[in-house]
Enzyme design. Structure first.
Site, PDB file in Angstrom:
ATOM      1  N   ASP A 135      17.798   9.104  -7.843  1.00  0.00           N
ATOM      2  CA  ASP A 135      19.229   9.408  -7.700  1.00  0.00           C
ATOM      3  C   ASP A 135      19.702   9.427  -6.253  1.00  0.00           C
ATOM      4  O   ASP A 135      20.696  10.100  -5.932  1.00  0.00           O
ATOM      5  CB  ASP A 135      19.555  10.751  -8.363  1.00  0.00           C
ATOM      6  CG  ASP A 135      19.398  10.696  -9.879  1.00  0.00           C
ATOM      7  OD1 ASP A 135      19.315   9.580 -10.430  1.00  0.00           O
ATOM      8  OD2 ASP A 135      19.349  11.771 -10.496  1.00  0.00           O
ATOM      9  N   LYS A 141      -3.534  10.909   4.864  1.00  0.00           N
ATOM     10  CA  LYS A 141      -3.042  10.176   6.034  1.00  0.00           C
ATOM     11  C   LYS A 141      -1.960  11.034   6.681  1.00  0.00           C
ATOM     12  O   LYS A 141      -0.757  10.778   6.548  1.00  0.00           O
ATOM     13  CB  LYS A 141      -2.450   8.815   5.641  1.00  0.00           C
ATOM     14  CG  LYS A 141      -3.416   7.901   4.855  1.00  0.00           C
ATOM     15  CD  LYS A 141      -3.159   8.000   3.390  1.00  0.00           C
ATOM     16  CE  LYS A 141      -3.860   6.928   2.554  1.00  0.00           C
ATOM     17  NZ  LYS A 141      -5.269   6.786   2.727  1.00  0.00           N
ATOM     18  N   ASP A 165       1.312  19.425  18.307  1.00  0.00           N
ATOM     19  CA  ASP A 165       2.010  20.639  18.744  1.00  0.00           C
ATOM     20  C   ASP A 165       2.750  21.255  17.548  1.00  0.00           C
ATOM     21  O   ASP A 165       2.295  21.162  16.421  1.00  0.00           O
ATOM     22  CB  ASP A 165       2.963  20.324  19.896  1.00  0.00           C
ATOM     23  CG  ASP A 165       2.226  19.836  21.146  1.00  0.00           C
ATOM     24  OD1 ASP A 165       1.026  20.141  21.260  1.00  0.00           O
ATOM     25  OD2 ASP A 165       2.839  19.149  21.980  1.00  0.00           O
ATOM     26  N   HIS A 202      -8.750  11.224   1.307  1.00  0.00           N
ATOM     27  CA  HIS A 202      -7.812  10.111   1.172  1.00  0.00           C
ATOM     28  C   HIS A 202      -6.508  10.360   1.922  1.00  0.00           C
ATOM     29  O   HIS A 202      -5.582   9.549   1.860  1.00  0.00           O
ATOM     30  CB  HIS A 202      -7.517   9.870  -0.317  1.00  0.00           C
ATOM     31  CG  HIS A 202      -6.928   8.533  -0.619  1.00  0.00           C
ATOM     32  ND1 HIS A 202      -5.597   8.351  -0.928  1.00  0.00           N
ATOM     33  CD2 HIS A 202      -7.497   7.302  -0.663  1.00  0.00           C
ATOM     34  CE1 HIS A 202      -5.376   7.068  -1.159  1.00  0.00           C
ATOM     35  NE2 HIS A 202      -6.507   6.408  -1.005  1.00  0.00           N
ATOM     36  N   HIS A 250       0.815  -1.211   0.000  1.00  0.00           N
ATOM     37  CA  HIS A 250       0.000   0.000   0.000  1.00  0.00           C
ATOM     38  C   HIS A 250       0.853   1.269   0.000  1.00  0.00           C
ATOM     39  O   HIS A 250       0.335   2.375   0.041  1.00  0.00           O
ATOM     40  CB  HIS A 250      -0.918  -0.020   1.234  1.00  0.00           C
ATOM     41  CG  HIS A 250      -2.039   0.944   1.186  1.00  0.00           C
ATOM     42  ND1 HIS A 250      -2.165   2.001   2.066  1.00  0.00           N
ATOM     43  CD2 HIS A 250      -3.116   1.031   0.352  1.00  0.00           C
ATOM     44  CE1 HIS A 250      -3.245   2.688   1.791  1.00  0.00           C
ATOM     45  NE2 HIS A 250      -3.846   2.126   0.753  1.00  0.00           N
ATOM     46  N   LYS A 261       3.296   4.364  -1.190  1.00  0.00           N
ATOM     47  CA  LYS A 261       3.423   5.242  -2.354  1.00  0.00           C
ATOM     48  C   LYS A 261       4.751   5.975  -2.221  1.00  0.00           C
ATOM     49  O   LYS A 261       4.852   7.013  -1.554  1.00  0.00           O
ATOM     50  CB  LYS A 261       2.273   6.254  -2.430  1.00  0.00           C
ATOM     51  CG  LYS A 261       0.902   5.645  -2.733  1.00  0.00           C
ATOM     52  CD  LYS A 261       0.178   5.185  -1.511  1.00  0.00           C
ATOM     53  CE  LYS A 261      -1.237   4.719  -1.844  1.00  0.00           C
ATOM     54  NZ  LYS A 261      -1.915   4.150  -0.679  1.00  0.00           N
TER      55      LYS A 261
END
Length: 403
Positions: free
Chosen positions: A121, A295, A300, A293, A114, A116
């Site tokens: 380089d 996350k 603080d 979508h 899951h 991404k």
């Protein structure tokens, strides 16, 4: 080099939605000189997927090492011509845990890749929640709100190491010593906190709950404010308890959750927690402009995270996930400002009067659904499955409709 170590001196660029994220990734690939590595859950043969296809094909033809790994469940229907034209250009195209369909149905829904991630380089990397699909554009058919991040600096090498470990089917070790690695929340005092970041991830070996542990530690150490924006929110008891205790200590605790869900059962199960959390002072907002979508979280001025991991059973207990933990006041202030703008302009606050009356039948149903959804990862891990791994794509020769 341990990919779980803190690094400092990283330059961080917040990228909101596909309109900012995709051009940044494509431009970095076009400027690459040696190597491009990608992991993604979803790659579709649509406007965005074909744009990625084109820049990867050109990179391969320039002689760069190009490797892309897509999930066998999230990206099951790419045309052979799409894949073969990349491999013909020298691109190494891989699937994570591909399985044949049974009666037309996908049989490999659990324990997915899951993440991404993009590494270029060894000095540039991208992380976040965006797949390579036009759903992450505002003009897309199922448009989503999401966040990504570009990293220039030493942390990019850690992301590269994690991608390579998955490709080579290697289990990265725990931090040593183990107890210190688990308890260390911020960078060492001797290290600059300018652009200080640490890669955390979930795998099936030594890092099964690292992301959840970091969330709990950050919440426990919070002094003023906690803001969590997450697409699928159904955490375990310990994380819920930390949120409740933080609100009881007088902190401002804010959750931004889905108001237009694409997984109705998960959203309904999450909504059954509203009354419990709000009774202790937690503020809940639902994002209603489109599907949410993201996350991300900010605690603080000192801690934030962005990545692929939801706070639900699949992400916390089954999938391969990756997040970046950030200790950088300038970046954290920017992310907080973006989330506060989201609350002001595109969210509705959930009020106690809006909660359904808790009848005995409703309480019983919510109890059963919550515990079923929370416990299915433990059951799923006992199912007899093949060992999940990344494998090179096998395709036929290209036809006349090659992209």
């Amino acid at each position: 080099m341990n990919p779980g170590d803190w690094t400092s001196g990283n330059r961080l660029q917040l990228l909101e939605n596909g309109e900012e994220y995709f051009p940044a990734v494509f431009a970095a690939i076009e400027a690459a000189r040696k190597e491009v590595l990608i992991e993604t859950f979803i790659l579709f043969n649509d406007e965005v997927g074909r744009a990625l296809h084109e820049v990867l094909r050109r990179a391969g033809e320039r002689g760069l090492r190009v490797v892309i790994t897509v999930d066998g469940y999230g990206s099951p229907d790419l045309p052979d011509a799409f894949v073969q034209s990349l491999t013909a250009a020298g691109v190494e195209f891989r699937y994570y845990d591909p399985r044949p369909r049974l009666l037309g149905l996908r049989t490999n829904a659990l324990g997915r890749l899951h993440r991404k991630l993009v590494a270029i380089d060894a000095g540039i990397a991208f992380i976040g929640g965006l797949n390579f699909a036009e759903d992450h554009l505002r003009t897309g058919p199922d448009s989503k709100q999401d966040y990504g991040l570009r990293i220039d600096g030493p942390a990019a090498a850690h992301i590269r190491a994690l991608i390579e470990a998955t490709r080579r089917d290697l289990a990265l070790p725990r931090q040593a010593p183990w107890r210190l690695g688990r308890r260390r929340q911020g960078p060492p005092q001797t290290q600059s906190q300018d652009g200080a970041v640490r890669l955390i991830w979930r795998d099936h070996e030594h890092h099964r709950d690292d992301i959840e542990v970091d969330y709990r530690l950050a919440i426990r150490r919070a002094q003023r404010e906690i803001c969590i924006a997450n697409a699928y929110f159904l955490p375990g008891y310990r994380l819920l308890r930390e949120l409740r205790r933080a609100a009881q200590r007088g902190l401002r605790v804010v959750l931004i959750l889905q108001g237009m869900p694409d997984q109705v059962l998960l959203r309904w199960a999450a909504s059954q927690l509203y009354g419990f959390l709000m009774a202790h002072g937690v503020q809940i907002y639902e994002y209603c402009e489109r599907a949410f979508h993201g996350k991300v979280a900010v605690v603080d001025e000192d801690w934030s995270t962005i990545g692929s991991s939801n706070l639900d059973p699949s992400s916390l207990a089954l999938n391969l996930e990756a997040n970046l933990v950030i200790v950088d006041r300038r970046f954290n202030a920017l992310l907080r400002e973006r989330l506060q703008g989201l609350i002001r302009e595109e969210c509705r606050k959930v009020l106690p009067a809006q909660l359904p009356r808790r009848t005995l039948l409703r309480q019983l149903a919510s109890y059963l659904v919550f515990h079923f959804v929370r416990r299915y990862p433990a059951w799923a891990r006992r199912l007899p499955t093949l060992r999940r791994r990344s494998v090179a794509a096998e395709v036929e020769a290209p036809g006349p409709d090659s992209p």
